[in-house]
Design a protein around this motif. Structure first.
Motif, PDB file in Angstrom:
ATOM      1  N   GLU A 124      44.538  83.933 -26.355  1.00  0.00           N
ATOM      2  CA  GLU A 124      43.309  83.598 -27.089  1.00  0.00           C
ATOM      3  C   GLU A 124      42.320  82.868 -26.182  1.00  0.00           C
ATOM      4  OE1 GLU A 124      46.336  83.085 -28.127  1.00  0.00           O
ATOM      5  OE2 GLU A 124      46.483  84.446 -29.846  1.00  0.00           O
ATOM      6  N   ALA A 149      42.447  91.944 -27.460  1.00  0.00           N
ATOM      7  CA  ALA A 149      43.675  92.731 -27.566  1.00  0.00           C
ATOM      8  C   ALA A 149      43.373  94.210 -27.805  1.00  0.00           C
ATOM      9  CB  ALA A 149      44.547  92.180 -28.685  1.00  0.00           C
ATOM     10  N   LYS A 150      42.384  94.480 -28.640  1.00  0.00           N
ATOM     11  CA  LYS A 150      42.010  95.863 -28.948  1.00  0.00           C
ATOM     12  C   LYS A 150      41.481  96.576 -27.702  1.00  0.00           C
ATOM     13  CE  LYS A 150      39.052  98.620 -32.003  1.00  0.00           C
ATOM     14  NZ  LYS A 150      38.030  98.575 -33.091  1.00  0.00           N
ATOM     15  N   ARG A 205      49.511  95.704 -25.650  1.00  0.00           N
ATOM     16  CA  ARG A 205      48.811  94.466 -25.960  1.00  0.00           C
ATOM     17  C   ARG A 205      48.919  93.505 -24.771  1.00  0.00           C
ATOM     18  NH1 ARG A 205      51.404  92.484 -31.475  1.00  0.00           N
ATOM     19  NH2 ARG A 205      53.233  92.770 -30.129  1.00  0.00           N
ATOM     20  N   ASP A 210      36.796  87.183 -29.793  1.00  0.00           N
ATOM     21  CA  ASP A 210      38.023  86.493 -30.195  1.00  0.00           C
ATOM     22  C   ASP A 210      39.221  87.233 -29.606  1.00  0.00           C
ATOM     23  OD1 ASP A 210      38.477  88.772 -31.868  1.00  0.00           O
ATOM     24  OD2 ASP A 210      37.280  87.826 -33.435  1.00  0.00           O
ATOM     25  N   GLY A 211      40.424  86.719 -29.893  1.00  0.00           N
ATOM     26  CA  GLY A 211      41.646  87.314 -29.355  1.00  0.00           C
ATOM     27  C   GLY A 211      41.879  88.731 -29.827  1.00  0.00           C
ATOM     28  N   ARG A 212      41.480  89.017 -31.059  1.00  0.00           N
ATOM     29  CA  ARG A 212      41.689  90.361 -31.595  1.00  0.00           C
ATOM     30  C   ARG A 212      40.831  91.392 -30.863  1.00  0.00           C
ATOM     31  NH1 ARG A 212      41.218  90.563 -37.991  1.00  0.00           N
ATOM     32  NH2 ARG A 212      41.699  92.737 -37.483  1.00  0.00           N
TER      33      ARG A 212
END
Length: 278
Positions: A239, A254-255, A264, A249-251
C-alpha cells in the motif's frame, strides 16, 4: 515466472555506459520506448528480437543492432542470453551530424559486423578484468568502434520525415522527463498540457503518434516501473509503495501490476523471496 532489471556496471570511469542486458534470464519483454542516447545491443550468446519503427529484427549469437536516437523500439527475450548493451551519449557523434543534432545509423548488415562484435566483446572483457590501465584500453576499443560507426554504418541520405519525427520526439522527451521527475504527483493530461503550453488534444496526439501509446498508459507504465524497483529492493508494504509511486490506492496498483506481470504485487514478492532461497 521471473523478472529482472538491468545489472548496470559502474561506468563513472568511461564516457559511455556498458552493462549486461536486463533481460539476460529470459522471459522478458521491454515495451515500446525511446531515448536520446545511441544504444547498441551485442548478443554474445542466445537470441533477441527487436521491433524498431515497424521493422522486425532478429538477433542471433554474435550479432548486434544499433538503436538510433529517439527511435521507437521494443525488445523480446524469451530465453536466457548474454547480451552487452552500450549506451552512448548523442554528443559523442556531434562532429558527424547529418542534420541539426541528428545522426542515423543503418540496421542492415555490413562487412564490418564481425569486427564490431569483436571490439565490444574485448571492451567488456577488459573492463571486467580491470587490470592497470584498463580505462585506456577500453576507450581505445571504443573509439575504434565509433570510427566504424561513422564511416561504415552512418546513413547520410535521411528522409525529411525521419528528421521531423526525431525532432518531435525530442520535444516529447522534454515532457516525459518532466513526468519521470513528478510521477508521484497528480499528473492529469490537462494539467501537463498547461505546464508546456499545449492543448490537451494536441498533447494526446503527440503521445499517440510518436510514442504509439496513449497518455494514461504511458504514465501508468512509468509508475509501475518505479513501483517494481521498490517492490524488489525493499520490505515496504504494498500500500505504501502504491502511494510512493503515484497510484490512487493499493487496489489500483495491484490491478495495474497484475495486468502487466500476471500476478499480484504481494505474490510476486513472495515468489522472488522463494527463488532467492534456492
Amino acid at each position: 515466472m521471473e523478472f529482472s532489471h538491468e545489472l548496470v556496471l559502474p561506468n563513472e570511469d568511461l564516457p559511455f555506459r556498458m552493462f549486461l542486458f536486463e533481460g539476460k534470464d529470459g522471459n522478458y519483454v521491454r515495451e515500446k520506448h525511446w531515448h536520446r542516447s545511441i544504444e547498441m545491443f551485442v548478443v554474445l550468446e542466445g537470441k533477441l528480437d527487436f521491433y524498431i519503427n515497424e521493422e522486425d529484427i532478429h538477433l542471433d549469437e554474435k550479432s548486434f543492432v544499433i538503436v538510433n536516437s529517439n527511435e521507437l523500439h521494443s525488445i523480446s527475450a524469451p530465453f536466457p542470453n548474454k547480451t552487452i548493451v552500450l549506451q552512448m551519449p548523442l554528443q559523442t557523434f556531434e562532429r558527424y551530424y547529418t542534420d541539426e543534432q541528428f545522426i542515423c545509423f543503418t540496421h542492415s548488415e555490413r562487412v564490418q559486423d564481425e569486427q564490431l562484435v569483436e571490439l565490444v566483446e574485448k571492451m567488456y572483457v577488459t573492463y571486467q578484468k580491470k587490470k592497470t590501465g584498463y580505462e585506456l584500453k577500453v576507450q581505445s576499443y571504443f573509439y575504434m568502434l565509433v570510427y566504424l560507426m561513422v564511416t561504415k554504418y552512418r546513413k547520410v541520405d535521411v528522409s525529411a520525415e525521419i528528421v521531423r519525427d526525431h525532432k518531435n520526439r525530442n520535444r516529447l522527451s522534454t515532457i516525459t522527463n518532466y513526468i519521470k521527475d513528478n510521477y508521484q504527483k497528480d499528473l492529469s493530461l490537462e494539467g501537463l498540457a498547461q505546464v508546456f503550453g499545449y492543448s490537451p488534444t494536441y498533447l494526446s496526439r503527440m503521445f499517440r503518434k510518436y510514442a504509439e501509446i496513449n497518455y494514461k498508459e504511458y504514465i501508468q507504465g512509468i509508475r509501475l516501473e518505479y513501483a517494481y524497483r521498490e517492490l524488489i529492493s525493499s520490505d515496504t508494504m504494498v500500500e505504501e509503495i502504491a502511494e510512493h509511486s503515484g497510484f490512487a490506492d493499493g487496489r489500483a496498483f495491484a490491478k495495474a501490476f497484475r495486468k502487466k506481470y500476471g500476478v499480484r504485487p504481494s505474490d510476486f514478492r513472495k515468489m522472488r523471496k522463494e527463488d532467492e532461497k534456492l
